[in-house]
Design a protein around this motif. Structure first.
Motif, short mmCIF file in Angstrom:
data_model
loop_
_atom_site.label_atom_id
_atom_site.label_comp_id
_atom_site.label_asym_id
_atom_site.label_seq_id
_atom_site.Cartn_x
_atom_site.Cartn_y
_atom_site.Cartn_z
N ASP A 50 49.70 27.07 53.94
CA ASP A 50 48.61 26.18 53.56
C ASP A 50 49.11 24.73 53.55
O ASP A 50 49.20 24.09 52.52
N HIS A 92 41.19 36.61 54.02
CA HIS A 92 41.86 36.32 52.76
C HIS A 92 43.26 35.79 52.98
O HIS A 92 43.94 36.10 53.96
N ASN A 97 41.67 29.63 48.66
CA ASN A 97 41.11 28.29 48.51
C ASN A 97 41.31 27.38 49.73
O ASN A 97 40.53 26.47 49.93
N PRO A 101 39.13 30.08 53.63
CA PRO A 101 37.81 29.49 53.86
C PRO A 101 37.74 28.62 55.12
O PRO A 101 36.69 28.54 55.76
N LEU A 120 30.10 26.52 52.42
CA LEU A 120 31.51 26.87 52.31
C LEU A 120 32.35 25.64 51.95
O LEU A 120 33.25 25.72 51.12
N LEU A 123 31.75 25.02 48.28
CA LEU A 123 32.40 26.02 47.43
C LEU A 123 33.92 25.90 47.42
O LEU A 123 34.57 26.26 46.44
N TYR A 124 34.48 25.42 48.52
CA TYR A 124 35.93 25.35 48.68
C TYR A 124 36.37 23.93 49.02
O TYR A 124 36.75 23.65 50.15
N LYS A 126 39.02 22.44 48.51
CA LYS A 126 40.43 22.35 48.92
C LYS A 126 40.67 23.07 50.25
O LYS A 126 41.80 23.36 50.61
N MET A 127 39.59 23.33 50.98
CA MET A 127 39.71 23.99 52.28
C MET A 127 40.69 23.22 53.16
O MET A 127 40.67 21.99 53.20
#
Length: 141
Positions: A50, A92, A97, A101, A120, A123-124, A126-127
């Motif tokens: 990430d 997943h 986070n 996503p 999306l 909601l996220y 920190k995508m």
């Protein structure tokens, strides 16, 4: 979707699952198999971290892997091969986070899966933008 949620999930319809692991082996010790279900049509594993800075330097000499265009092509071609057999997509990573996503939003946009991508993003927050942008770059070709 995060790891804990994914491990508890039992698909009720034909499902395509994407599991995202870290390039750093000690980070993956918490990953276990998904709950068995005949409804998993395909479960694909990918490895990238990430990290949303393409100029990231690994100062601690761990084995981090930055998401690249080849990984984006692989995710898309694997998904395209099986998507018509599935009614559900789960994606997943460890926390759900950043990476997952971003992949889900990009696949939604590229393959017109029917979700509203702006939801999306809301909601996220920190995508992982690098993952999303590289997926979209490959998808536009």
């Amino acid at each position: 979707m995060g790891l804990e949620q994914a491990k508890k999930h039992t698909p009720l319809v034909p499902t395509y699952a994407i599991r995202i692991f870290s390039g750093c082996p000690e980070e993956n010790e918490y990953y276990r198999l998904l709950r068995y279900s005949k409804n998993y049509i395909s479960v694909r594993n990918y490895v990238f971290d990430d990290i949303d800075d393409p100029k990231f330097k690994d100062e601690n000499k761990k084995v981090f892997k930055i998401f690249d265009l080849e990984e984006a092509r692989l995710i898309m071609s694997d998904f395209d091969e099986k998507r018509k057999e599935c009614l559900e997509l789960i994606v997943h990573c460890k926390y759900g986070n950043g990476r997952s996503p971003a992949v889900a939003a990009a696949l939604n946009d590229i393959f017109e899966l029917g979700e509203e991508t702006w939801r999306l993003f809301a909601l996220y927050p920190k995508m992982n933008q690098l993952v999303y942008e590289r997926m979209m770059e490959v998808g536009r070709r």
